[in-house]
Design an enzyme around this catalytic site. Sequence first.
Site, PDB file in Angstrom:
ATOM      1  N   GLY A 253      36.830  34.599  51.963  1.00 16.17           N
ATOM      2  CA  GLY A 253      37.601  35.640  51.285  1.00 16.17           C
ATOM      3  C   GLY A 253      36.732  36.781  50.782  1.00 16.17           C
ATOM      4  O   GLY A 253      37.077  37.955  50.916  1.00 16.17           O
ATOM      5  N   CYS A 254      35.591  36.443  50.210  1.00 14.94           N
ATOM      6  CA  CYS A 254      34.694  37.475  49.672  1.00 14.94           C
ATOM      7  C   CYS A 254      34.076  38.304  50.790  1.00 14.94           C
ATOM      8  O   CYS A 254      33.848  39.500  50.614  1.00 14.94           O
ATOM      9  CB  CYS A 254      33.629  36.837  48.793  1.00 14.94           C
ATOM     10  SG  CYS A 254      34.336  36.056  47.317  1.00 14.94           S
ATOM     11  N   THR A 255      33.840  37.684  51.934  1.00 13.91           N
ATOM     12  CA  THR A 255      33.326  38.431  53.088  1.00 13.91           C
ATOM     13  C   THR A 255      34.388  39.410  53.587  1.00 13.91           C
ATOM     14  O   THR A 255      34.079  40.579  53.847  1.00 13.91           O
ATOM     15  CB  THR A 255      32.882  37.467  54.201  1.00 13.91           C
ATOM     16  OG1 THR A 255      31.825  36.647  53.690  1.00 13.91           O
ATOM     17  CG2 THR A 255      32.386  38.225  55.418  1.00 13.91           C
TER      18      THR A 255
END
Length: 165
Positions: A53-55
Amino acid sequence: MSENATTEAIRLAAGDAAPDFTLPDANGDELALASLHGKKTIVYFYPAASTPGCTKQACDFRDSLESLQGAGYQVVGISPDAPAKLAKFAAKEELGFPLLSDEDHAVAAAYGAWGEKKNYGRVYEGLIRSTFAIDENGIVEVAQYNVRATGHVAKLRRDLGLDPK
């Protein structure tokens, strides 16, 4: 206050002064919010570098960076990761904006981006994915909490009155 008591996290809103901070970047150099006054800045908090998700979120900002800069905004990402992990993440994903390390969560807490989370019935303390647009004078223009990793930049652009890209 008892050990079991919980406190409601402070939440920022449009018109609030953005809490100042000085944090190390991926290279270990310090960056202060005060040094960015005079420029519009998007500060986003994310839980962990190199997670799916953060990527997605970081790459969305990366892919939108030119248009955000064209609208006068610079982007800064903040997570609890150590600078070395941030450096690997930034290099791998070719991010063109600073990533800052908030290992003790103090800045996230000041922005209301650290607090109680619930996941699959489990309650714990953690980073709340949040984004803030801060004007040239250090005043919050937009405060968004519990944002989604995917499609977030398009929503932010709409909330800022920019054409979605």
